[in-house]
Design a protein around this motif. Structure first.
Motif, PDB file in Angstrom:
ATOM      1  N   UNK A  62       0.838  -1.206   0.000  1.00 25.20           N
ATOM      2  CA  UNK A  62       0.000   0.000   0.000  1.00 25.20           C
ATOM      3  C   UNK A  62       0.865   1.245   0.000  1.00 25.20           C
ATOM      4  N   UNK A  63       1.876   1.270   0.888  1.00 24.11           N
ATOM      5  CA  UNK A  63       2.764   2.427   0.963  1.00 24.11           C
ATOM      6  C   UNK A  63       3.599   2.563  -0.306  1.00 24.11           C
ATOM      7  N   UNK A  64       4.038   1.428  -0.862  1.00 28.46           N
ATOM      8  CA  UNK A  64       4.821   1.478  -2.099  1.00 28.46           C
ATOM      9  C   UNK A  64       4.006   2.101  -3.226  1.00 28.46           C
ATOM     10  N   UNK A  65       2.754   1.695  -3.331  1.00 29.79           N
ATOM     11  CA  UNK A  65       1.893   2.266  -4.371  1.00 29.79           C
ATOM     12  C   UNK A  65       1.636   3.748  -4.127  1.00 29.79           C
ATOM     13  N   UNK A 106       3.568   5.908  -2.794  1.00 31.03           N
ATOM     14  CA  UNK A 106       4.757   6.693  -3.125  1.00 31.03           C
ATOM     15  C   UNK A 106       5.264   6.445  -4.552  1.00 31.03           C
ATOM     16  N   UNK A 107       4.534   5.632  -5.294  1.00 32.22           N
ATOM     17  CA  UNK A 107       4.929   5.360  -6.659  1.00 32.22           C
ATOM     18  C   UNK A 107       6.215   4.559  -6.780  1.00 32.22           C
ATOM     19  N   UNK A 108       6.421   3.615  -5.859  1.00 35.67           N
ATOM     20  CA  UNK A 108       7.650   2.828  -5.846  1.00 35.67           C
ATOM     21  C   UNK A 108       7.475   1.521  -6.603  1.00 35.67           C
ATOM     22  N   UNK A 109       8.429   1.201  -7.455  1.00 37.40           N
ATOM     23  CA  UNK A 109       8.439  -0.106  -8.102  1.00 37.40           C
ATOM     24  C   UNK A 109       8.823  -1.165  -7.071  1.00 37.40           C
ATOM     25  N   UNK A 157      13.905   5.365  -3.959  1.00 35.63           N
ATOM     26  CA  UNK A 157      13.695   4.838  -2.611  1.00 35.63           C
ATOM     27  C   UNK A 157      14.307   5.719  -1.515  1.00 35.63           C
ATOM     28  N   UNK A 158      14.682   6.932  -1.854  1.00 32.30           N
ATOM     29  CA  UNK A 158      15.328   7.807  -0.853  1.00 32.30           C
ATOM     30  C   UNK A 158      14.417   7.995   0.355  1.00 32.30           C
ATOM     31  N   UNK A 159      14.973   7.736   1.543  1.00 34.47           N
ATOM     32  CA  UNK A 159      14.278   7.848   2.831  1.00 34.47           C
ATOM     33  C   UNK A 159      13.107   6.868   2.965  1.00 34.47           C
ATOM     34  N   UNK A 160      13.097   5.829   2.141  1.00 36.16           N
ATOM     35  CA  UNK A 160      12.007   4.859   2.165  1.00 36.16           C
ATOM     36  C   UNK A 160      12.425   3.511   2.760  1.00 36.16           C
ATOM     37  N   UNK A 161      13.671   3.385   3.173  1.00 42.75           N
ATOM     38  CA  UNK A 161      14.205   2.089   3.608  1.00 42.75           C
ATOM     39  C   UNK A 161      14.724   2.182   5.040  1.00 42.75           C
ATOM     40  N   UNK A 162      14.439   1.165   5.822  1.00 45.14           N
ATOM     41  CA  UNK A 162      14.986   1.042   7.178  1.00 45.14           C
ATOM     42  C   UNK A 162      15.682  -0.309   7.273  1.00 45.14           C
ATOM     43  N   UNK A 163      16.832  -0.346   7.939  1.00 47.33           N
ATOM     44  CA  UNK A 163      17.530  -1.624   8.165  1.00 47.33           C
ATOM     45  C   UNK A 163      18.153  -1.630   9.552  1.00 47.33           C
ATOM     46  N   UNK A 164      18.565  -2.812  10.055  1.00 50.61           N
ATOM     47  CA  UNK A 164      19.148  -2.876  11.394  1.00 50.61           C
ATOM     48  C   UNK A 164      20.625  -2.460  11.399  1.00 50.61           C
ATOM     49  N   UNK A 165      21.027  -1.849  12.498  1.00 48.28           N
ATOM     50  CA  UNK A 165      22.430  -1.509  12.753  1.00 48.28           C
ATOM     51  C   UNK A 165      23.188  -2.796  13.086  1.00 48.28           C
ATOM     52  N   UNK A 166      24.225  -3.140  12.329  1.00 44.89           N
ATOM     53  CA  UNK A 166      24.922  -4.418  12.572  1.00 44.89           C
ATOM     54  C   UNK A 166      25.706  -4.452  13.871  1.00 44.89           C
ATOM     55  N   UNK A 202       4.676   2.494   8.665  1.00 40.09           N
ATOM     56  CA  UNK A 202       5.495   3.650   9.030  1.00 40.09           C
ATOM     57  C   UNK A 202       6.557   3.927   7.972  1.00 40.09           C
ATOM     58  N   UNK A 203       6.987   2.880   7.290  1.00 43.18           N
ATOM     59  CA  UNK A 203       7.993   3.000   6.238  1.00 43.18           C
ATOM     60  C   UNK A 203       7.633   1.985   5.151  1.00 43.18           C
ATOM     61  N   UNK A 204       7.888   2.284   3.870  1.00 42.38           N
ATOM     62  CA  UNK A 204       7.514   1.319   2.840  1.00 42.38           C
ATOM     63  C   UNK A 204       8.362   0.043   2.829  1.00 42.38           C
ATOM     64  N   UNK A 205       9.664   0.153   3.166  1.00 45.95           N
ATOM     65  CA  UNK A 205      10.569  -0.982   2.987  1.00 45.95           C
ATOM     66  C   UNK A 205      11.400  -1.217   4.240  1.00 45.95           C
TER      67      UNK A 205
END
Length: 339
Positions: A136-139, A141-144, A157-166, A217-220
């Motif tokens: 839903x969020x990807x659509x 924001x128009x994200x492929x 995808x700028x500011x659209x991705x969250x990942x864990x701190x290693x 909260x975030x698309x990815x």
């Protein structure tokens, strides 16, 4: 009943109570297992061994690893439970683990325990990297829909991705280690530089990025596959992407801390860790477990994930852990959440 007999019985009861109290052994167990899963392991083990009490000390993999290394000369834990194999390999190289061959360990897949005899650690289950995308969020924001790791470096995808701190998350470390193995050192760091441009923030939990994607909260969210399957089964509008280049992975593992004062009790917990019962419990949270033919199919688990698991060089990950984490922190830590 005369007073003398009553007094003698009272004294005997006191002695028995004191003896029982002395017989009770408490194990301090450092763990990175999700807090919601810990009570069932504790209940199952303590039912088998009512004379032993588990006291969990829980945190993320990176924090537990750092804590154990800091306590190397004055160990506070008796057992390590559900911490990444790469961390335990590092501790083995530092002489921090007590070798022990649990009863029945031969029933596990050979890749799920230390090859030395007796082994210094045993694997419990595997957690595998994947990408959670909120459709839903990807659509909105128009994200492929991404299909590869490199897709995530696209400026869309700028500011659209969250990942864990290693540094704090085992999932984050398996991603970074995986990218360095997939792409090679130079290209791997160049990839992370490009990905960093699109990262909104780094979390201190491996499951949190997928949870945040599930909640919208975030698309990815770069996380691990089982967390995505759980979120999808709960009705979250997400797709679990298996990147085409392959995925990093690690094992939740267990070991006895060298120097424990309660070795016999610690060995009993390791014996429990390799049982079919324990493996069936691991399967409630992980699709890949140490014992063959135990894991049941997991609803919504992405197809082709096990085939996409890279030929992981655990020795590389363990031997280079400190260097990799230091370099990562220098480059990217500015976007990490406060601890």
């Amino acid at each position: 009943m005369n007073f003398k007999l009553k007094g003698a019985l009272g004294a005997l009861t006191g002695v028995l109570m004191a003896t029982t109290a002395i017989a009770q052994t408490e194990l301090t167990v450092y763990t990175a297992v999700e807090a919601v899963d810990l009570p069932r392991y504790k209940e199952a083990f303590e039912t088998l061994h009512p004379d032993i009490t588990i006291n969990w000390v829980r945190d993320s993999t990176g924090v537990i690893t750092a804590k154990l290394l800091a306590e190397k000369n004055n160990p506070q834990a008796d057992v390590i439970w559900g911490v990444s194999a790469t961390s335990l390999l590092l501790m083995k190289s530092e002489g921090m683990l007590e070798p022990y061959k649990p009863e029945g360990v031969e029933a596990l897949k050979p890749s799920f325990y230390d090859s030395e005899d007796p082994p210094s650690w045993i694997g419990q289950d595997a957690y595998v990297g994947a990408v959670c995308v909120n459709t839903i969020e990807a659509e909105k924001h128009g994200l492929a829909m991404p299909t590869s790791w490199k897709d995530l470096t696209d400026p869309m995808y700028k500011d659209m991705v969250i990942m864990p701190n290693p540094n704090s998350s085992g999932t984050g470390f398996l991603d970074v280690s995986g990218w360095l193995q997939i792409f090679g050192e130079e290209e791997g760091w160049a990839y992370m530089d490009a990905l960093h441009n699109n990262i909104a923030r780094y979390t201190h939990s491996g499951s949190k990025p997928c949870k945040l994607a599930a909640s919208g909260e975030v698309p990815i969210g770069i996380s691990f596959a089982f967390r995505g399957a759980q979120s999808k089964s709960e009705g979250a509008p997400i797709e679990i992407i298996v990147p085409s280049e392959g995925v990093g992975w690690d094992m939740e593992s267990a070991a006895i801390v060298a120097g424990t004062d309660d070795l016999e009790a610690a060995q009993k917990l390791m014996d429990f860790a390799v049982t079919k019962e324990a493996n069936e419990m691991y399967n409630q949270s992980f699709a890949v477990v140490a014992m063959p033919d135990v894991a049941k199919p997991v609803e919504h688990f992405p197809e082709g994930l096990e085939e996409a698991m890279i030929e992981n060089d655990f020795e590389f990950a363990a031997n280079n852990r400190a260097r990799i984490l230091e370099e990562w922190q220098k480059r990217y830590d500015g976007k990490s959440e406060p601890k």
